[in-house]
Scaffold this active site. Structure first.
Site, PDB file in Angstrom:
ATOM      1  N   HIS A 261       0.923  -1.076   0.004  1.00 51.70           N
ATOM      2  CA  HIS A 261       0.036  -0.079   0.101  1.00 51.70           C
ATOM      3  C   HIS A 261       0.822   1.299   0.077  1.00 51.70           C
ATOM      4  CE1 HIS A 261      -3.796   2.302   0.981  1.00 51.70           C
ATOM      5  NE2 HIS A 261      -2.897   3.192   1.559  1.00 51.70           N
ATOM      6  N   GLU A 262       1.807   1.232   0.978  1.00 51.56           N
ATOM      7  CA  GLU A 262       2.677   2.389   0.834  1.00 51.56           C
ATOM      8  C   GLU A 262       3.504   2.515  -0.234  1.00 51.56           C
ATOM      9  OE1 GLU A 262       1.996   4.747   3.019  1.00 51.56           O
ATOM     10  OE2 GLU A 262       0.558   3.520   4.515  1.00 51.56           O
TER      11      GLU A 262
ATOM     12  N   HIS B 253       1.875   4.591  -2.933  1.00 54.92           N
ATOM     13  CA  HIS B 253       2.145   5.883  -2.642  1.00 54.92           C
ATOM     14  C   HIS B 253       3.447   6.570  -2.975  1.00 54.92           C
ATOM     15  CE1 HIS B 253      -1.721   6.205  -0.802  1.00 54.92           C
ATOM     16  NE2 HIS B 253      -1.466   5.594   0.085  1.00 54.92           N
TER      17      HIS B 253
END
Length: 454
Positions: free
Chosen positions: A19-20, A23
Protein backbone atom coordinates in the site's frame (compact mmCIF):
# COMPACT_ATOMS: atom_id res chain seq x y z
CA UNK A 1 0.03 -20.12 18.13
CA UNK A 2 3.47 -19.30 16.67
CA UNK A 3 2.19 -20.03 13.16
CA UNK A 4 -0.75 -17.70 13.70
CA UNK A 5 1.47 -14.85 14.91
CA UNK A 6 4.01 -15.27 12.10
CA UNK A 7 1.30 -15.60 9.42
CA UNK A 8 -0.44 -12.48 10.73
CA UNK A 9 2.76 -10.42 10.86
CA UNK A 10 3.81 -11.48 7.36
CA UNK A 11 0.35 -10.63 6.00
CA UNK A 12 0.25 -7.29 7.78
CA UNK A 13 3.77 -6.33 6.74
CA UNK A 14 3.28 -7.31 3.10
CA UNK A 15 -0.08 -5.56 2.65
CA UNK A 16 1.04 -2.37 4.38
CA UNK A 17 4.32 -2.32 2.44
CA UNK A 18 2.52 -2.72 -0.90
CA UNK A 19 0.00 0.00 0.00
CA UNK A 20 2.65 2.51 1.02
CA UNK A 21 4.89 1.55 -1.91
CA UNK A 22 2.03 2.53 -4.23
CA UNK A 23 2.01 6.03 -2.69
CA UNK A 24 5.83 6.17 -2.76
CA UNK A 25 6.29 5.18 -6.41
CA UNK A 26 3.57 7.51 -7.66
CA UNK A 27 5.00 10.39 -5.61
CA UNK A 28 8.43 9.79 -7.14
CA UNK A 29 6.89 9.57 -10.61
CA UNK A 30 5.16 12.93 -10.07
CA UNK A 31 8.38 14.59 -8.94
CA UNK A 32 7.49 14.86 -5.22
CA UNK A 33 10.29 14.57 -2.66
CA UNK A 34 9.65 11.68 -0.25
CA UNK A 35 11.28 12.19 3.14
CA UNK A 36 10.33 8.94 4.85
CA UNK A 37 8.84 5.53 4.02
CA UNK A 38 7.76 3.75 7.19
CA UNK A 39 6.14 0.40 7.89
CA UNK A 40 4.60 0.82 11.34
CA UNK A 41 4.32 3.75 13.71
CA UNK A 42 6.15 4.93 16.79
CA UNK A 43 9.88 4.65 17.53
CA UNK A 44 11.94 3.11 14.74
CA UNK A 45 13.39 -0.33 15.35
CA UNK A 46 15.27 -0.20 12.03
CA UNK A 47 16.11 2.57 9.57
CA UNK A 48 18.17 2.88 6.40
CA UNK A 49 18.96 5.58 3.86
CA UNK A 50 20.95 5.15 0.69
CA UNK A 51 23.55 7.76 -0.06
CA UNK A 52 22.27 10.29 -2.55
CA UNK A 53 18.58 9.54 -1.91
CA UNK A 54 16.36 11.88 0.13
CA UNK A 55 14.17 9.06 1.47
CA UNK A 56 14.71 7.30 4.80
CA UNK A 57 13.23 3.79 5.05
CA UNK A 58 12.13 2.64 8.49
CA UNK A 59 10.21 0.00 10.43
CA UNK A 60 8.23 1.28 13.40
CA UNK A 61 7.64 -0.45 16.71
CA UNK A 62 3.83 -0.58 16.19
CA UNK A 63 3.19 -2.55 12.98
CA UNK A 64 -0.48 -1.58 12.61
CA UNK A 65 -0.10 0.70 9.62
CA UNK A 66 2.45 2.79 7.81
CA UNK A 67 2.99 6.11 6.10
CA UNK A 68 4.89 7.95 3.39
CA UNK A 69 6.05 11.39 4.53
CA UNK A 70 6.43 13.84 1.67
CA UNK A 71 7.79 17.36 1.49
CA UNK A 72 4.77 19.59 2.24
CA UNK A 73 4.40 23.23 3.29
CA UNK A 74 1.53 22.27 5.61
CA UNK A 75 3.88 20.13 7.72
CA UNK A 76 6.90 22.40 7.90
CA UNK A 77 8.88 25.11 6.15
CA UNK A 78 10.05 24.33 2.62
CA UNK A 79 13.06 25.98 1.05
CA UNK A 80 12.13 28.18 -1.97
CA UNK A 81 14.32 26.12 -4.29
CA UNK A 82 12.37 22.95 -3.31
CA UNK A 83 8.82 24.30 -3.60
CA UNK A 84 8.35 22.48 -6.88
CA UNK A 85 9.10 19.20 -5.04
CA UNK A 86 6.43 19.73 -2.35
CA UNK A 87 3.23 17.69 -2.42
CA UNK A 88 0.89 20.63 -1.80
CA UNK A 89 2.26 22.55 -4.82
CA UNK A 90 1.48 19.75 -7.28
CA UNK A 91 -1.45 20.00 -9.71
CA UNK A 92 -4.70 18.39 -8.62
CA UNK A 93 -4.35 15.37 -10.92
CA UNK A 94 -0.90 14.54 -9.48
CA UNK A 95 -2.10 14.79 -5.87
CA UNK A 96 -5.10 12.59 -6.66
CA UNK A 97 -2.90 10.03 -8.42
CA UNK A 98 -0.50 9.85 -5.46
CA UNK A 99 -3.34 9.33 -2.98
CA UNK A 100 -5.15 6.75 -5.13
CA UNK A 101 -1.97 4.75 -5.82
CA UNK A 102 -1.99 3.08 -2.38
CA UNK A 103 -5.42 1.39 -2.60
CA UNK A 104 -4.86 0.60 -6.28
CA UNK A 105 -1.60 -1.15 -5.36
CA UNK A 106 -3.53 -3.37 -2.92
CA UNK A 107 -6.10 -4.24 -5.57
CA UNK A 108 -3.38 -5.05 -8.12
CA UNK A 109 -1.66 -7.23 -5.52
CA UNK A 110 -4.94 -9.11 -5.04
CA UNK A 111 -5.17 -9.70 -8.80
CA UNK A 112 -1.65 -11.19 -8.81
CA UNK A 113 -2.31 -13.31 -5.71
CA UNK A 114 -5.53 -14.75 -7.14
CA UNK A 115 -3.74 -15.29 -10.46
CA UNK A 116 -0.90 -17.05 -8.64
CA UNK A 117 -3.36 -19.43 -7.03
CA UNK A 118 -4.92 -20.09 -10.45
CA UNK A 119 -1.51 -20.80 -11.97
CA UNK A 120 -0.24 -22.99 -9.13
CA UNK A 121 -3.47 -24.91 -8.83
CA UNK A 122 -5.43 -25.67 -5.69
CA UNK A 123 -7.14 -28.76 -4.34
CA UNK A 124 -10.89 -28.16 -4.17
CA UNK A 125 -13.93 -30.34 -3.59
CA UNK A 126 -15.77 -31.60 -6.65
CA UNK A 127 -19.06 -29.83 -7.36
CA UNK A 128 -21.20 -32.75 -6.22
CA UNK A 129 -24.21 -31.80 -4.09
CA UNK A 130 -25.41 -33.47 -0.91
CA UNK A 131 -29.07 -34.31 -0.30
CA UNK A 132 -30.78 -30.92 0.26
CA UNK A 133 -32.15 -30.24 3.73
CA UNK A 134 -35.87 -30.80 4.18
CA UNK A 135 -38.19 -28.08 2.89
CA UNK A 136 -35.26 -26.00 1.63
CA UNK A 137 -35.06 -24.00 -1.59
CA UNK A 138 -32.82 -26.63 -3.19
CA UNK A 139 -35.18 -29.45 -2.22
CA UNK A 140 -38.23 -27.65 -3.60
CA UNK A 141 -36.33 -26.86 -6.81
CA UNK A 142 -35.69 -30.56 -7.41
CA UNK A 143 -31.96 -30.87 -6.65
CA UNK A 144 -30.94 -34.28 -5.34
CA UNK A 145 -28.03 -35.77 -3.46
CA UNK A 146 -25.25 -36.78 -5.83
CA UNK A 147 -26.16 -34.20 -8.50
CA UNK A 148 -23.03 -32.82 -10.18
CA UNK A 149 -23.13 -29.09 -10.92
CA UNK A 150 -21.96 -28.42 -14.47
CA UNK A 151 -22.83 -24.76 -15.04
CA UNK A 152 -24.59 -21.94 -13.19
CA UNK A 153 -25.39 -18.23 -13.46
CA UNK A 154 -28.00 -15.69 -12.33
CA UNK A 155 -31.22 -15.87 -14.32
CA UNK A 156 -31.04 -14.04 -17.67
CA UNK A 157 -27.23 -14.37 -17.76
CA UNK A 158 -25.30 -16.97 -19.82
CA UNK A 159 -24.39 -20.11 -17.87
CA UNK A 160 -20.76 -20.36 -16.71
CA UNK A 161 -18.80 -23.57 -16.21
CA UNK A 162 -18.46 -24.64 -12.56
CA UNK A 163 -15.05 -26.17 -11.87
CA UNK A 164 -15.46 -27.01 -8.16
CA UNK A 165 -17.79 -26.79 -5.20
CA UNK A 166 -16.01 -23.58 -4.12
CA UNK A 167 -16.97 -22.06 -7.49
CA UNK A 168 -20.61 -22.98 -6.91
CA UNK A 169 -20.52 -21.82 -3.28
CA UNK A 170 -19.27 -18.39 -4.42
CA UNK A 171 -22.07 -18.16 -7.01
CA UNK A 172 -24.64 -18.96 -4.31
CA UNK A 173 -23.26 -16.23 -2.03
CA UNK A 174 -23.24 -13.58 -4.76
CA UNK A 175 -26.73 -14.41 -6.02
CA UNK A 176 -28.26 -14.57 -2.52
CA UNK A 177 -26.73 -11.30 -1.34
CA UNK A 178 -27.60 -9.60 -4.65
CA UNK A 179 -31.20 -10.82 -4.43
CA UNK A 180 -30.96 -12.79 -7.71
CA UNK A 181 -32.38 -16.17 -8.67
CA UNK A 182 -29.74 -18.69 -9.76
CA UNK A 183 -30.11 -21.13 -12.64
CA UNK A 184 -28.12 -24.35 -12.19
CA UNK A 185 -27.35 -27.06 -14.71
CA UNK A 186 -26.79 -30.43 -13.01
CA UNK A 187 -26.27 -34.05 -13.97
CA UNK A 188 -27.61 -36.93 -11.86
CA UNK A 189 -25.28 -39.69 -10.54
CA UNK A 190 -26.56 -42.11 -13.20
CA UNK A 191 -24.97 -39.74 -15.78
CA UNK A 192 -28.23 -39.16 -17.64
CA UNK A 193 -28.82 -36.00 -19.67
CA UNK A 194 -28.24 -32.77 -17.80
CA UNK A 195 -31.19 -30.76 -16.50
CA UNK A 196 -31.51 -27.12 -15.46
CA UNK A 197 -33.25 -25.97 -12.28
CA UNK A 198 -33.79 -22.48 -10.89
CA UNK A 199 -33.07 -21.61 -7.25
CA UNK A 200 -35.35 -18.68 -6.24
CA UNK A 201 -32.75 -17.04 -3.99
CA UNK A 202 -34.30 -13.58 -4.37
CA UNK A 203 -37.04 -14.58 -1.93
CA UNK A 204 -34.50 -15.05 0.89
CA UNK A 205 -33.81 -11.36 1.61
CA UNK A 206 -30.32 -12.50 2.62
CA UNK A 207 -28.33 -10.23 4.95
CA UNK A 208 -25.41 -12.43 5.98
CA UNK A 209 -23.47 -15.22 4.27
CA UNK A 210 -23.72 -17.49 7.31
CA UNK A 211 -24.75 -21.05 8.12
CA UNK A 212 -28.42 -20.07 8.44
CA UNK A 213 -28.43 -18.77 4.87
CA UNK A 214 -27.05 -22.04 3.51
CA UNK A 215 -29.48 -24.10 5.62
CA UNK A 216 -32.31 -22.08 4.05
CA UNK A 217 -30.86 -22.75 0.60
CA UNK A 218 -30.38 -26.39 1.58
CA UNK A 219 -26.79 -26.86 0.37
CA UNK A 220 -24.42 -27.06 3.35
CA UNK A 221 -21.27 -28.41 1.74
CA UNK A 222 -20.04 -30.84 -0.90
CA UNK A 223 -21.15 -34.45 -0.93
CA UNK A 224 -19.29 -36.60 1.60
CA UNK A 225 -19.83 -40.13 2.84
CA UNK A 226 -21.86 -40.42 6.10
CA UNK A 227 -18.98 -41.85 8.13
CA UNK A 228 -17.56 -40.87 11.51
CA UNK A 229 -14.08 -39.51 12.05
CA UNK A 230 -12.24 -39.09 15.34
CA UNK A 231 -14.46 -39.76 18.38
CA UNK A 232 -13.89 -37.59 21.47
CA UNK A 233 -13.48 -39.30 24.81
CA UNK A 234 -16.46 -38.66 27.05
CA UNK A 235 -18.71 -37.50 24.20
CA UNK A 236 -22.11 -38.89 23.23
CA UNK A 237 -20.65 -40.96 20.37
CA UNK A 238 -18.03 -42.49 22.67
CA UNK A 239 -20.68 -43.28 25.30
CA UNK A 240 -22.80 -45.05 22.65
CA UNK A 241 -19.87 -47.19 21.51
CA UNK A 242 -19.49 -45.55 18.09
CA UNK A 243 -16.06 -45.75 16.49
CA UNK A 244 -14.03 -43.98 13.85
CA UNK A 245 -14.93 -45.35 10.41
CA UNK A 246 -18.51 -46.28 11.27
CA UNK A 247 -20.83 -45.63 8.30
CA UNK A 248 -24.28 -44.38 9.32
CA UNK A 249 -27.07 -45.88 7.21
CA UNK A 250 -30.22 -44.82 9.08
CA UNK A 251 -31.24 -42.72 12.07
CA UNK A 252 -34.58 -43.94 13.36
CA UNK A 253 -36.57 -44.69 10.24
CA UNK A 254 -34.80 -42.12 8.05
CA UNK A 255 -32.11 -43.20 5.56
CA UNK A 256 -28.87 -41.18 5.71
CA UNK A 257 -27.45 -40.41 2.27
CA UNK A 258 -24.39 -38.28 3.02
CA UNK A 259 -22.33 -36.41 5.59
CA UNK A 260 -24.17 -33.05 5.49
CA UNK A 261 -27.52 -34.82 6.00
CA UNK A 262 -26.02 -36.71 8.96
CA UNK A 263 -24.75 -33.48 10.51
CA UNK A 264 -28.17 -31.84 10.17
CA UNK A 265 -29.88 -34.90 11.66
CA UNK A 266 -27.57 -34.69 14.68
CA UNK A 267 -28.16 -30.94 15.04
CA UNK A 268 -31.92 -31.52 15.01
CA UNK A 269 -31.84 -34.43 17.49
CA UNK A 270 -32.55 -32.28 20.54
CA UNK A 271 -35.96 -33.79 21.28
CA UNK A 272 -37.19 -30.46 22.60
CA UNK A 273 -35.76 -29.59 26.01
CA UNK A 274 -33.69 -32.79 26.25
CA UNK A 275 -32.57 -35.30 23.67
CA UNK A 276 -33.71 -38.89 23.93
CA UNK A 277 -31.98 -41.98 22.50
CA UNK A 278 -32.39 -42.63 18.78
CA UNK A 279 -31.59 -45.91 17.09
CA UNK A 280 -28.76 -45.64 14.59
CA UNK A 281 -28.12 -48.33 11.98
CA UNK A 282 -24.43 -48.42 11.15
CA UNK A 283 -22.03 -50.49 9.08
CA UNK A 284 -18.75 -51.44 10.74
CA UNK A 285 -16.19 -53.62 8.95
CA UNK A 286 -18.90 -55.10 6.74
CA UNK A 287 -21.29 -55.85 9.62
CA UNK A 288 -24.64 -54.12 10.21
CA UNK A 289 -25.30 -52.94 13.75
CA UNK A 290 -27.97 -50.97 15.58
CA UNK A 291 -26.79 -48.58 18.27
CA UNK A 292 -28.91 -46.29 20.50
CA UNK A 293 -27.34 -42.78 20.50
CA UNK A 294 -28.30 -39.91 22.80
CA UNK A 295 -26.99 -36.61 21.45
CA UNK A 296 -25.87 -33.95 23.89
CA UNK A 297 -27.97 -30.77 23.88
CA UNK A 298 -25.90 -27.58 23.59
CA UNK A 299 -26.51 -23.93 22.79
CA UNK A 300 -24.78 -22.66 19.67
CA UNK A 301 -25.17 -18.91 18.99
CA UNK A 302 -28.50 -18.82 20.77
CA UNK A 303 -29.82 -21.97 19.06
CA UNK A 304 -30.38 -25.33 20.79
CA UNK A 305 -28.70 -28.10 18.79
CA UNK A 306 -27.50 -31.67 19.18
CA UNK A 307 -23.85 -32.75 19.35
CA UNK A 308 -22.27 -36.22 19.54
CA UNK A 309 -18.60 -35.34 20.09
CA UNK A 310 -17.21 -36.79 16.85
CA UNK A 311 -16.13 -35.63 13.42
CA UNK A 312 -19.02 -36.23 11.04
CA UNK A 313 -18.62 -36.93 7.32
CA UNK A 314 -15.72 -38.29 5.32
CA UNK A 315 -13.46 -36.19 3.10
CA UNK A 316 -15.08 -34.99 -0.16
CA UNK A 317 -13.81 -36.08 -3.55
CA UNK A 318 -11.15 -33.57 -4.59
CA UNK A 319 -9.68 -32.30 -7.83
CA UNK A 320 -6.91 -29.88 -8.77
CA UNK A 321 -8.19 -26.65 -10.30
CA UNK A 322 -5.53 -24.93 -12.42
CA UNK A 323 -5.63 -22.34 -15.22
CA UNK A 324 -3.26 -21.15 -17.93
CA UNK A 325 -1.34 -17.88 -17.78
CA UNK A 326 -3.85 -15.63 -19.55
CA UNK A 327 -7.02 -17.25 -18.19
CA UNK A 328 -5.55 -17.39 -14.68
CA UNK A 329 -4.71 -13.67 -14.76
CA UNK A 330 -8.12 -12.78 -16.17
CA UNK A 331 -9.88 -14.84 -13.51
CA UNK A 332 -7.73 -13.15 -10.87
CA UNK A 333 -8.90 -9.75 -12.09
CA UNK A 334 -12.53 -10.89 -12.23
CA UNK A 335 -12.40 -12.35 -8.72
CA UNK A 336 -10.82 -9.13 -7.37
CA UNK A 337 -13.62 -7.10 -8.99
CA UNK A 338 -16.30 -9.43 -7.63
CA UNK A 339 -14.91 -9.39 -4.08
CA UNK A 340 -14.51 -5.60 -4.22
CA UNK A 341 -18.08 -4.96 -5.36
CA UNK A 342 -19.47 -7.48 -2.87
CA UNK A 343 -17.49 -5.81 -0.07
CA UNK A 344 -18.85 -2.40 -1.02
CA UNK A 345 -22.41 -3.71 -1.20
CA UNK A 346 -22.11 -5.36 2.20
CA UNK A 347 -20.71 -2.16 3.72
CA UNK A 348 -23.57 -0.19 2.21
CA UNK A 349 -26.13 -2.65 3.55
CA UNK A 350 -24.58 -2.48 7.01
CA UNK A 351 -24.86 1.32 6.94
CA UNK A 352 -28.60 1.22 6.13
CA UNK A 353 -29.29 -1.69 8.47
CA UNK A 354 -29.92 -4.38 5.85
CA UNK A 355 -26.90 -6.43 6.94
CA UNK A 356 -25.65 -7.26 10.40
CA UNK A 357 -22.71 -5.38 11.91
CA UNK A 358 -21.47 -8.81 13.01
CA UNK A 359 -19.89 -9.03 9.55
CA UNK A 360 -17.21 -6.55 10.66
CA UNK A 361 -13.97 -8.28 11.64
CA UNK A 362 -10.97 -6.90 13.48
CA UNK A 363 -7.32 -7.87 13.99
CA UNK A 364 -8.05 -10.89 16.21
CA UNK A 365 -10.27 -12.56 13.61
CA UNK A 366 -7.82 -11.67 10.83
CA UNK A 367 -4.94 -13.17 12.84
CA UNK A 368 -6.99 -16.31 13.50
CA UNK A 369 -7.79 -16.75 9.80
CA UNK A 370 -4.15 -16.05 8.90
CA UNK A 371 -3.03 -18.93 11.09
CA UNK A 372 -5.75 -21.28 9.83
CA UNK A 373 -5.05 -20.56 6.18
CA UNK A 374 -1.30 -20.96 6.68
CA UNK A 375 -1.88 -24.36 8.28
CA UNK A 376 -4.08 -25.39 5.33
CA UNK A 377 -1.31 -24.76 2.81
CA UNK A 378 0.48 -22.15 0.73
CA UNK A 379 -2.30 -21.60 -1.82
CA UNK A 380 -4.94 -21.14 0.89
CA UNK A 381 -2.69 -18.55 2.53
CA UNK A 382 -2.39 -16.74 -0.81
CA UNK A 383 -6.20 -16.68 -1.07
CA UNK A 384 -6.37 -15.21 2.43
CA UNK A 385 -3.80 -12.54 1.53
CA UNK A 386 -5.75 -11.65 -1.62
CA UNK A 387 -9.00 -11.29 0.33
CA UNK A 388 -7.42 -9.03 2.95
CA UNK A 389 -5.64 -7.01 0.26
CA UNK A 390 -8.98 -6.37 -1.47
CA UNK A 391 -10.54 -5.38 1.86
CA UNK A 392 -7.68 -2.97 2.61
CA UNK A 393 -7.90 -1.41 -0.84
CA UNK A 394 -11.69 -0.99 -0.71
CA UNK A 395 -11.66 0.29 2.88
CA UNK A 396 -9.10 2.97 2.02
CA UNK A 397 -11.24 4.17 -0.89
CA UNK A 398 -14.20 4.94 1.39
CA UNK A 399 -14.89 8.72 1.48
CA UNK A 400 -13.82 9.20 5.11
CA UNK A 401 -11.55 12.22 5.66
CA UNK A 402 -8.82 10.24 7.45
CA UNK A 403 -8.63 7.67 4.62
CA UNK A 404 -7.33 7.94 1.06
CA UNK A 405 -10.91 8.01 -0.21
CA UNK A 406 -11.64 11.05 1.94
CA UNK A 407 -8.74 12.94 0.37
CA UNK A 408 -9.96 11.92 -3.08
CA UNK A 409 -13.45 13.19 -2.22
CA UNK A 410 -11.97 16.56 -1.20
CA UNK A 411 -9.96 16.69 -4.41
CA UNK A 412 -13.18 16.03 -6.32
CA UNK A 413 -14.77 18.96 -4.50
CA UNK A 414 -11.75 21.09 -5.41
CA UNK A 415 -11.96 20.03 -9.04
CA UNK A 416 -15.69 20.81 -9.28
CA UNK A 417 -15.75 24.10 -7.33
CA UNK A 418 -12.26 25.37 -8.11
CA UNK A 419 -11.40 25.88 -4.44
CA UNK A 420 -9.98 23.60 -1.74
CA UNK A 421 -11.89 22.60 1.38
CA UNK A 422 -11.38 25.23 4.07
CA UNK A 423 -9.21 24.48 7.09
CA UNK A 424 -12.20 24.78 9.41
CA UNK A 425 -14.26 22.26 7.46
CA UNK A 426 -11.23 20.00 7.05
CA UNK A 427 -10.81 19.88 10.84
CA UNK A 428 -14.51 19.08 11.37
CA UNK A 429 -14.46 16.34 8.73
CA UNK A 430 -11.32 14.78 10.14
CA UNK A 431 -12.79 14.68 13.65
CA UNK A 432 -15.94 13.04 12.33
CA UNK A 433 -13.93 10.54 10.31
CA UNK A 434 -11.77 9.60 13.30
CA UNK A 435 -14.88 9.17 15.46
CA UNK A 436 -16.54 6.93 12.87
CA UNK A 437 -13.40 4.83 12.43
CA UNK A 438 -13.12 4.39 16.21
CA UNK A 439 -16.73 3.20 16.34
CA UNK A 440 -16.10 0.73 13.50
CA UNK A 441 -12.93 -0.53 15.18
CA UNK A 442 -14.75 -0.95 18.50
CA UNK A 443 -17.54 -2.96 16.85
CA UNK A 444 -15.00 -5.10 14.97
CA UNK A 445 -13.02 -5.78 18.17
CA UNK A 446 -16.24 -6.64 20.04
CA UNK A 447 -17.15 -9.08 17.26
CA UNK A 448 -13.65 -10.59 17.46
CA UNK A 449 -13.92 -11.20 21.20
CA UNK A 450 -17.45 -12.57 20.86
CA UNK A 451 -16.32 -15.06 18.20
CA UNK A 452 -13.35 -16.21 20.26
CA UNK A 453 -15.40 -16.58 23.45
CA UNK A 454 -18.31 -18.16 21.57
Amino acid sequence: MLTTVLAFLVALGLLIAVHEYGHYRMARACGVKVLRFSIGFGPSVWRWQKAGLPTEFAIGALPLGGYVKMLDEREGPVAPEELHLAFNTQPLRARAAIVAAGPIANLLLAVLLYAGVNWIGVQEAQAVLPAPTTDSIAARAGLQGGDEVLRAAPVDEPLEAVRSFDDFHWMLVRAALDGQDLQVEVRAPDRRAARTVTLPLAQLDARDADARLFRAIGILGPWTAPVLGDVQAGGAANAAGLQKGDRVLRIGGTPVADGPQLREAIRASTGGAAAGPRLWQIERAGRLMEVPVTAAVVTDKGETVGRIGALVGGPPAMLTVRYGVVEGLWRGAVRTWEVSTLTLRMMGRMVIGEASLKNLSGPLTIADYAGRSANMGFTQYLVFLALISVSLGVLNLLPLPVLDGGHLAMYLWEGVTGRAVSDAWLERLQRGGVALLLVMMSIALFNDVSRLLG
